[in-house]
Scaffold this active site. Sequence first.
Site, short mmCIF file in Angstrom:
data_model
loop_
_atom_site.label_atom_id
_atom_site.label_comp_id
_atom_site.label_asym_id
_atom_site.label_seq_id
_atom_site.Cartn_x
_atom_site.Cartn_y
_atom_site.Cartn_z
N VAL A 1 0.87 -1.18 0.00
CA VAL A 1 0.00 0.00 0.00
C VAL A 1 0.90 1.23 0.00
CG1 VAL A 1 -1.82 1.27 1.18
CG2 VAL A 1 -1.79 -1.24 1.28
N ALA A 2 0.65 2.15 -0.90
CA ALA A 2 1.49 3.33 -1.05
C ALA A 2 1.23 4.35 0.06
CB ALA A 2 1.24 3.99 -2.41
N SER B 1 -5.69 -10.69 -8.29
CA SER B 1 -6.03 -9.37 -7.74
C SER B 1 -6.65 -8.50 -8.82
CB SER B 1 -4.76 -8.70 -7.19
OG SER B 1 -5.02 -7.37 -6.79
N HIS C 1 -6.65 -5.22 -8.03
CA HIS C 1 -6.13 -3.96 -7.48
C HIS C 1 -7.11 -3.36 -6.47
CE1 HIS C 1 -2.48 -1.56 -8.67
NE2 HIS C 1 -3.03 -0.72 -7.84
N ARG D 1 -9.53 -0.69 -7.69
CA ARG D 1 -9.05 0.68 -7.89
C ARG D 1 -8.69 0.99 -9.34
NH1 ARG D 1 -7.16 3.53 -3.56
NH2 ARG D 1 -5.28 4.28 -4.62
#
Length: 395
Positions: free
Chosen positions: A111-112, A287, A289, A292
């Site tokens: 996670v950014a 996944s 994302h 997102r």
Amino acid sequence: MPAIGRVLHRKRRIAGKPAPTASRTLTALNPRPLTAHTLDDFALAAERALDPAAWAFFSGGAADEITLQGNRAAWQALCLWPRVLRALAGGHTRVRLAGRELAHPILLAPVAHQQLAHPDGEWASALAAAAQGAGYVLATQSNLPLEPIAQAVLADPGRGPLWFQLYWQADRGFNRTLVQRAEAAGFEAIVLTVDAPVQGVRDRERRHPLQLPEGVRAVHLRDLPAAATSPGTPDTYCAGLPAQAPTWDDVVWLQAQTRLPVWLKGVLHPLDARQAQGLNVAGLIVSNHGGRTLDTAPPTAQALPLIRAAVGDALPLVVDGGIRRGTDVLKAVALGAHAVMVGRPVVHALASGGAPAVARMVRLLRDELEMAMALTGCRTLADAGASLLHPAADD
């Protein structure tokens, strides 16, 4: 089986480690009282703690958020068919993944910009993961450098796997240098994100634009050549960004640049899974994302069994997207996953109370998994076969 009321985090093991010096001095861990009893409780606390832009960044999805909502709904729609009168003595949650035995099948997803949630950012979430034996995947867009994160995690003998997530950049030399840094620091795998050639249409973020505060930045991209950040002009196809997206040839090139195993994150289509398997990748992370990028993409609970059927039993699979309960983890294993990743719950817990809250979040999920196993007659996760979800299935 441990009760929810027991100590759910090893607070001294986290707070006793000194914070590394990064772009700015990190604060001492001083968590708020931990009152959350579900992963949703952490989300509610985080929404109160974060400003609207940070909340939109962490919790929003693409467009109408159909995939974001569908991820969770798909897990909830699956029924567990319990078996009774089975011997459960000696049960455990241990699994094998990437050649090693893990205490449980829970990993923390990349996670950014985690310093938006807590000043200690990725350092706090990484140490919490290690304290709970969970795997940890550090994001390319981390706010703290990879070397001190690795040093702190690798010092814990009970830790799970430590992987580095790579967002492909147009400059191959830059990618090589970053991957070699991760390898030298002790990371054990490279996770190449393959499902985001462009950013999704995120309405929440457009309504609440994010401006990174002073001192918070993606430190690993600091030395990215300027030419690699200016792909084209606004009137070209997606401003030229797709031309810089990785291809299958780039996967082969990346494998040749490192001794580390390479995982692909963001695979949904069975044909892509087969092609990846043909390149001998280490594993796949099923996944979308977290909803997102492409809205109306299928929920991961729907994609996972199709990919397992396409690649057979040999290729390791991890799945993320909407996992919020221990029952979800058990269902994922029954559908063919070796492990699961959680993303948003990490930053929700981080915003709620720093490292101890993240550790508690992992422990809650693991405790719920143990309870679900016992209540369905699964002594170990090897017992979680197809008949757990489909009573007519032949295990």
